[in-house]
Scaffold this motif. Structure first.
Motif, PDB file in Angstrom:
ATOM      1  N   THR A  22       0.854  -1.184   0.000  1.00 54.42           N
ATOM      2  CA  THR A  22       0.000   0.000   0.000  1.00 54.42           C
ATOM      3  C   THR A  22       0.891   1.237   0.000  1.00 54.42           C
ATOM      4  OG1 THR A  22      -0.139   0.185   2.408  1.00 54.42           O
ATOM      5  CG2 THR A  22      -1.826  -1.155   1.310  1.00 54.42           C
ATOM      6  N   GLY A  23       0.298   2.340  -0.377  1.00 53.68           N
ATOM      7  CA  GLY A  23       1.047   3.584  -0.407  1.00 53.68           C
ATOM      8  C   GLY A  23       0.162   4.766  -0.095  1.00 53.68           C
ATOM      9  N   GLU A  24       0.766   5.943  -0.206  1.00 56.37           N
ATOM     10  CA  GLU A  24       0.084   7.204   0.057  1.00 56.37           C
ATOM     11  C   GLU A  24      -0.218   7.873  -1.278  1.00 56.37           C
ATOM     12  OE1 GLU A  24       1.293  10.395   3.201  1.00 56.37           O
ATOM     13  OE2 GLU A  24       2.420  10.789   1.350  1.00 56.37           O
ATOM     14  N   MET A  25      -1.501   8.125  -1.530  1.00 55.65           N
ATOM     15  CA  MET A  25      -1.917   8.789  -2.762  1.00 55.65           C
ATOM     16  C   MET A  25      -2.176  10.259  -2.444  1.00 55.65           C
ATOM     17  SD  MET A  25      -5.188   8.059  -5.299  1.00 55.65           S
ATOM     18  CE  MET A  25      -4.743   6.359  -5.616  1.00 55.65           C
ATOM     19  N   SER A  68      -6.224  28.418  -4.963  1.00 51.78           N
ATOM     20  CA  SER A  68      -6.600  27.718  -6.192  1.00 51.78           C
ATOM     21  C   SER A  68      -5.917  26.360  -6.326  1.00 51.78           C
ATOM     22  CB  SER A  68      -6.292  28.578  -7.412  1.00 51.78           C
ATOM     23  OG  SER A  68      -4.899  28.774  -7.531  1.00 51.78           O
ATOM     24  N   SER A  69      -5.057  26.012  -5.361  1.00 50.48           N
ATOM     25  CA  SER A  69      -4.422  24.694  -5.325  1.00 50.48           C
ATOM     26  C   SER A  69      -4.787  24.016  -4.017  1.00 50.48           C
ATOM     27  CB  SER A  69      -2.903  24.821  -5.429  1.00 50.48           C
ATOM     28  OG  SER A  69      -2.545  25.344  -6.672  1.00 50.48           O
ATOM     29  N   ILE A  70      -5.173  22.757  -4.097  1.00 44.99           N
ATOM     30  CA  ILE A  70      -5.578  21.989  -2.925  1.00 44.99           C
ATOM     31  C   ILE A  70      -4.870  20.646  -2.976  1.00 44.99           C
ATOM     32  CG2 ILE A  70      -7.533  20.894  -1.749  1.00 44.99           C
ATOM     33  CD1 ILE A  70      -9.326  23.020  -3.174  1.00 44.99           C
ATOM     34  N   GLU A  71      -4.360  20.188  -1.828  1.00 43.63           N
ATOM     35  CA  GLU A  71      -3.738  18.867  -1.754  1.00 43.63           C
ATOM     36  C   GLU A  71      -4.525  18.003  -0.786  1.00 43.63           C
ATOM     37  OE1 GLU A  71       0.668  17.978  -1.689  1.00 43.63           O
ATOM     38  OE2 GLU A  71       0.142  17.403   0.359  1.00 43.63           O
ATOM     39  N   LEU A  72      -4.854  16.800  -1.229  1.00 43.04           N
ATOM     40  CA  LEU A  72      -5.531  15.816  -0.394  1.00 43.04           C
ATOM     41  C   LEU A  72      -4.667  14.571  -0.327  1.00 43.04           C
ATOM     42  CD1 LEU A  72      -9.022  16.174  -2.053  1.00 43.04           C
ATOM     43  CD2 LEU A  72      -8.363  17.100   0.156  1.00 43.04           C
ATOM     44  N   VAL A  73      -4.633  13.910   0.823  1.00 41.08           N
ATOM     45  CA  VAL A  73      -3.797  12.731   0.996  1.00 41.08           C
ATOM     46  C   VAL A  73      -4.661  11.567   1.460  1.00 41.08           C
ATOM     47  CG1 VAL A  73      -1.832  11.738   2.225  1.00 41.08           C
ATOM     48  CG2 VAL A  73      -1.792  14.150   1.556  1.00 41.08           C
ATOM     49  N   PHE A  74      -4.508  10.435   0.782  1.00 37.84           N
ATOM     50  CA  PHE A  74      -5.167   9.194   1.158  1.00 37.84           C
ATOM     51  C   PHE A  74      -4.083   8.186   1.520  1.00 37.84           C
ATOM     52  CE2 PHE A  74      -8.115  11.384  -1.572  1.00 37.84           C
ATOM     53  CZ  PHE A  74      -9.347  11.150  -0.981  1.00 37.84           C
ATOM     54  N   ASP A  75      -4.160   7.637   2.725  1.00 38.11           N
ATOM     55  CA  ASP A  75      -3.157   6.679   3.209  1.00 38.11           C
ATOM     56  C   ASP A  75      -3.619   5.240   2.993  1.00 38.11           C
ATOM     57  OD1 ASP A  75      -1.328   8.599   4.219  1.00 38.11           O
ATOM     58  OD2 ASP A  75      -2.586   8.853   5.988  1.00 38.11           O
ATOM     59  N   ALA A  76      -2.656   4.334   2.983  1.00 38.06           N
ATOM     60  CA  ALA A  76      -2.893   2.887   2.914  1.00 38.06           C
ATOM     61  C   ALA A  76      -3.746   2.503   1.703  1.00 38.06           C
ATOM     62  CB  ALA A  76      -3.514   2.380   4.212  1.00 38.06           C
ATOM     63  N   ILE A  77      -3.414   3.053   0.552  1.00 41.60           N
ATOM     64  CA  ILE A  77      -4.113   2.717  -0.684  1.00 41.60           C
ATOM     65  C   ILE A  77      -3.402   1.506  -1.313  1.00 41.60           C
ATOM     66  CG2 ILE A  77      -4.780   3.540  -2.968  1.00 41.60           C
ATOM     67  CD1 ILE A  77      -6.209   4.993  -0.679  1.00 41.60           C
ATOM     68  N   PRO A  78      -4.127   0.426  -1.554  1.00 43.75           N
ATOM     69  CA  PRO A  78      -3.499  -0.757  -2.162  1.00 43.75           C
ATOM     70  C   PRO A  78      -2.993  -0.472  -3.574  1.00 43.75           C
ATOM     71  CG  PRO A  78      -5.618  -1.312  -1.185  1.00 43.75           C
ATOM     72  CD  PRO A  78      -5.514   0.186  -1.180  1.00 43.75           C
ATOM     73  N   TYR A  79      -1.895  -1.102  -3.935  1.00 42.96           N
ATOM     74  CA  TYR A  79      -1.335  -0.951  -5.270  1.00 42.96           C
ATOM     75  C   TYR A  79      -2.240  -1.650  -6.278  1.00 42.96           C
ATOM     76  CZ  TYR A  79       3.018   0.474  -2.953  1.00 42.96           C
ATOM     77  OH  TYR A  79       3.952   1.119  -2.196  1.00 42.96           O
ATOM     78  N   PHE A 127      -4.779   4.969 -14.062  1.00 42.97           N
ATOM     79  CA  PHE A 127      -3.338   5.035 -13.841  1.00 42.97           C
ATOM     80  C   PHE A 127      -2.969   3.920 -12.881  1.00 42.97           C
ATOM     81  CE2 PHE A 127      -5.335   7.580 -10.616  1.00 42.97           C
ATOM     82  CZ  PHE A 127      -4.650   7.261  -9.450  1.00 42.97           C
ATOM     83  N   GLU A 128      -1.710   3.508 -12.938  1.00 46.27           N
ATOM     84  CA  GLU A 128      -1.245   2.469 -12.026  1.00 46.27           C
ATOM     85  C   GLU A 128      -0.672   3.123 -10.780  1.00 46.27           C
ATOM     86  OE1 GLU A 128       1.403  -1.618 -11.866  1.00 46.27           O
ATOM     87  OE2 GLU A 128       1.609  -0.294 -13.600  1.00 46.27           O
ATOM     88  N   PHE A 129      -1.252   2.795  -9.655  1.00 54.52           N
ATOM     89  CA  PHE A 129      -0.751   3.270  -8.361  1.00 54.52           C
ATOM     90  C   PHE A 129       0.182   2.197  -7.836  1.00 54.52           C
ATOM     91  CE2 PHE A 129      -1.112   3.707  -3.714  1.00 54.52           C
ATOM     92  CZ  PHE A 129      -0.656   5.006  -3.601  1.00 54.52           C
TER      93      PHE A 129
END
Length: 140
Positions: A22-25, A68-79, A127-129
């Protein structure tokens, strides 16, 4: 020799080999029209058959502020393969609005390279995560 083998086996049990899958998206939203205020709804899809439906893998929403720029983070996303969609709901009706010709009248963004002359499809925006930390750019 027996002691060395025992030590190695004990060490493997105590410290198993880590196979992180898993990773951080990180989603980078750019060119958000802050004059419209409203809310941006984001959906992450992990299955082709669910793309552009309400059967998303993860979703969130974010209030549009002054940046006008926003960052969102999702943790533990499976590859695996994903597609991300976002739309800027400026009239608070919780859906994307279209004109009589079927063209969107609210801003939107997607991963990949969707066709600008028709509805997007999975193959264009997937896309491939696969990285420990991976940035996905969504340009409104």
């Amino acid at each position: 020799m027996l002691c060395i083998a025992f030590f190695m086996a004990f060490n493997l049990v105590q410290n198993p080999v880590s196979t992180k899958n898993t990773g951080e998206m990180k989603l980078q939203l750019s060119n958000v029209n802050v004059n419209n205020k409203g809310v941006i709804y984001i959906a992450i899809y992990n299955k082709k058959q669910d793309f552009m439906t309400r059967n998303f893998f993860k979703s969130t929403k974010v209030e549009v502020g002054e940046d006008s720029s926003i960052e969102l983070v999702f943790d533990a996303i499976p590859y695996r393969f994903y597609a991300v969609t976002a739309y800027h709901d400026i009239n608070a009706n919780q859906q994307m609005d279209f004109n009589e010709n079927g063209m969107p009248i609210e801003d939107y963004a997607m991963s990949g390279t969707p066709n600008q002359m028709g509805p997007p499809n999975w193959e264009q925006v997937k896309f491939e995560f696969k990285d420990e930390t991976q940035v996905i750019n969504l340009n409104f």
